[in-house]
Design a protein around this motif. Structure first.
Motif, mmCIF file in Angstrom:
data_model
loop_
_atom_site.group_PDB
_atom_site.id
_atom_site.type_symbol
_atom_site.label_atom_id
_atom_site.label_comp_id
_atom_site.label_asym_id
_atom_site.label_seq_id
_atom_site.Cartn_x
_atom_site.Cartn_y
_atom_site.Cartn_z
ATOM 1 N N THR A 90 78.471 23.059 62.421
ATOM 2 C CA THR A 90 78.059 23.176 63.897
ATOM 3 C C THR A 90 76.593 23.419 64.023
ATOM 4 O O THR A 90 75.923 23.438 63.338
ATOM 5 N N ALA A 91 76.225 23.549 65.328
ATOM 6 C CA ALA A 91 74.666 23.867 65.637
ATOM 7 C C ALA A 91 74.275 24.991 64.998
ATOM 8 O O ALA A 91 73.058 25.221 64.798
ATOM 9 N N ILE A 96 81.211 23.980 55.104
ATOM 10 C CA ILE A 96 81.636 24.702 53.532
ATOM 11 C C ILE A 96 82.829 23.745 53.183
ATOM 12 O O ILE A 96 83.749 23.452 53.959
ATOM 13 N N ALA A 97 82.626 23.548 51.772
ATOM 14 C CA ALA A 97 83.755 22.856 51.102
ATOM 15 C C ALA A 97 84.290 23.606 49.982
ATOM 16 O O ALA A 97 83.516 24.587 49.567
ATOM 17 N N VAL A 98 85.597 23.302 49.489
ATOM 18 C CA VAL A 98 85.968 24.098 48.440
ATOM 19 C C VAL A 98 86.370 23.380 47.404
ATOM 20 O O VAL A 98 87.001 22.210 47.509
ATOM 21 N N ALA A 99 86.342 23.701 46.142
ATOM 22 C CA ALA A 99 86.753 23.053 44.942
ATOM 23 C C ALA A 99 87.424 24.056 44.233
ATOM 24 O O ALA A 99 86.922 25.389 44.085
ATOM 25 N N TRP A 100 88.542 23.792 43.467
ATOM 26 C CA TRP A 100 89.250 24.490 42.302
ATOM 27 C C TRP A 100 88.886 24.341 40.872
ATOM 28 O O TRP A 100 88.661 23.316 40.515
ATOM 29 N N LEU A 101 88.458 25.540 40.191
ATOM 30 C CA LEU A 101 87.819 25.447 38.892
ATOM 31 C C LEU A 101 88.731 25.924 37.968
ATOM 32 O O LEU A 101 89.441 27.203 38.299
ATOM 33 N N SER A 102 89.028 25.871 36.392
ATOM 34 C CA SER A 102 89.478 26.692 35.572
ATOM 35 C C SER A 102 88.452 27.920 35.513
ATOM 36 O O SER A 102 87.665 27.937 35.831
ATOM 37 N N GLU A 103 89.143 28.777 34.610
ATOM 38 C CA GLU A 103 88.336 29.854 34.224
ATOM 39 C C GLU A 103 87.277 29.589 33.334
ATOM 40 O O GLU A 103 86.025 30.168 33.607
ATOM 41 N N ALA A 104 87.515 28.685 32.529
ATOM 42 C CA ALA A 104 86.559 28.365 31.430
ATOM 43 C C ALA A 104 85.436 27.453 32.259
ATOM 44 O O ALA A 104 84.211 27.459 32.052
ATOM 45 N N GLU A 105 85.787 26.533 33.274
ATOM 46 C CA GLU A 105 84.883 25.846 34.066
ATOM 47 C C GLU A 105 83.937 26.608 34.878
ATOM 48 O O GLU A 105 82.613 26.106 35.223
ATOM 49 N N ALA A 106 84.557 27.902 35.375
ATOM 50 C CA ALA A 106 83.675 28.648 36.347
ATOM 51 C C ALA A 106 82.944 29.592 35.482
ATOM 52 O O ALA A 106 81.635 30.015 36.299
ATOM 53 N N ALA A 149 76.173 16.304 59.380
ATOM 54 C CA ALA A 149 76.839 16.230 60.559
ATOM 55 C C ALA A 149 78.427 16.391 60.665
ATOM 56 O O ALA A 149 79.028 15.863 59.702
ATOM 57 N N SER A 150 78.959 16.747 61.586
ATOM 58 C CA SER A 150 80.539 17.007 61.673
ATOM 59 C C SER A 150 81.145 15.705 61.741
ATOM 60 O O SER A 150 82.193 15.822 60.955
ATOM 61 N N LYS A 151 80.750 14.823 62.223
ATOM 62 C CA LYS A 151 81.350 13.609 62.285
ATOM 63 C C LYS A 151 81.298 12.806 60.773
ATOM 64 O O LYS A 151 82.222 12.175 60.525
ATOM 65 N N GLN A 152 80.146 13.108 60.050
ATOM 66 C CA GLN A 152 80.112 12.604 58.657
ATOM 67 C C GLN A 152 80.941 13.229 57.623
ATOM 68 O O GLN A 152 81.265 12.848 56.865
ATOM 69 N N PHE A 153 81.221 14.598 57.890
ATOM 70 C CA PHE A 153 81.880 15.504 57.039
ATOM 71 C C PHE A 153 82.848 16.395 57.828
ATOM 72 O O PHE A 153 82.853 17.392 57.840
#
Length: 255
Positions: A90-91, A96-106, A149-153
């Motif tokens: 927004t202005a 914000i995006a979320v990704a899920w990782l394993s314990e080893a990956e994180a 931009a909100s329209k782009q994402f």
């Protein structure tokens, strides 16, 4: 579910081909004798429970089995995961995006480091990892903040997120070709005397064709890097009730 089904179909297609190679490869030794003599053969079991797969020399050459010694390697891990936008920009605030990782990956990641993001129709943009939060056992939620931009994402849009650690990781490494990802987890075929034994491994990350191993192997172990899938098919045939064997020439007595 679909991926698992496709993998199963690939194994089913490979099995008849492998069996044909087994017979052709094991009999190839006989064709090398041009003297016209007849040579008796006997069958050699290819799989021995508790020891692994053992191949006659000619079959090993036919399948192209190659091995490499496990050693420590220093890499800068890069991890690519799918992320989903759950808050559009927004202005007054970034997306914000979320990704899920394993314990080893994180484990090698930390808040504040940059993350490369790419959409299906967008160029790569740079975001920042703002939080890592443990949820279910072995699962870590990574929150990524970025401008756009909100329209782009829009909310629900899928992005490819690439995390690059800012410090090198030193760990035991094997070529990616040595690792087979089965239903029960990853494994390799380690050299066990005259046999190749299936060995479960725990992996951290894969970078530049190398898989970092956190458990299951030791420095100096040797693993199969080529034709590991053929060894797995031989063992799988035995475990499913088959009797994988190979006819080989019998050595004349006294030689």
């Amino acid at each position: 579910m679909l991926a698992a089904f496709l993998k199963l179909e690939v194994w089913r297609l490979k099995l008849p081909l492998l069996l044909a190679v087994l017979l052709a490869g094991c009999n190839a030794g006989e064709t090398e004798h041009a003297s016209g003599e007849s040579h008796d053969t006997h069958e050699v079991e290819l799989y021995h429970e508790g020891k692994g797969v053992r191949l006659p020399d000619e079959l090993r050459r036919t399948l192209g089995v190659e091995t490499v010694e496990v050693a420590e390697k220093s890499v800068t891990p890069r991890l690519t995961k799918q992320a989903q936008v759950f808050r559009a920009a927004t202005a007054s605030q970034p997306a914000i995006a979320v990704a899920w990782l394993s314990e080893a990956e994180a484990k090698p990641l930390h808040p504040g480091q940059s993350v490369e993001l790419r959409g299906l129709t967008t160029n790569t943009i740079t975001g920042a990892l703002i939080r890592l939060e443990n949820h279910a056992p072995g699962q870590t939620e990574a929150l990524i903040e970025f401008a756009g931009a909100s329209k782009q994402f829009p909310v629900g849009a899928t992005l490819t997120a690439t995390f690059a650690s800012d410090r090198a990781l030193t760990a035991l490494a094997v070529p990616e070709s040595a690792v087979i990802h089965g239903a029960a987890g990853a494994f390799v075929f380690a050299v066990n005397g005259d046999h190749f034994i299936r060995t479960p491994v725990k992996l951290a990350v894969t970078e530049a064709g190398w898989s970092m191993v956190t458990d299951g192997l030791y420095t100096g172990d040797a693993v199969v890097t080529k034709a590991a899938d053929s060894l797995w098919l031989i063992e799988l045939c035995a475990l499913k009730g088959g009797s994988p064997c190979c006819p080989v020439p019998t050595k004349p007595s006294g030689k």
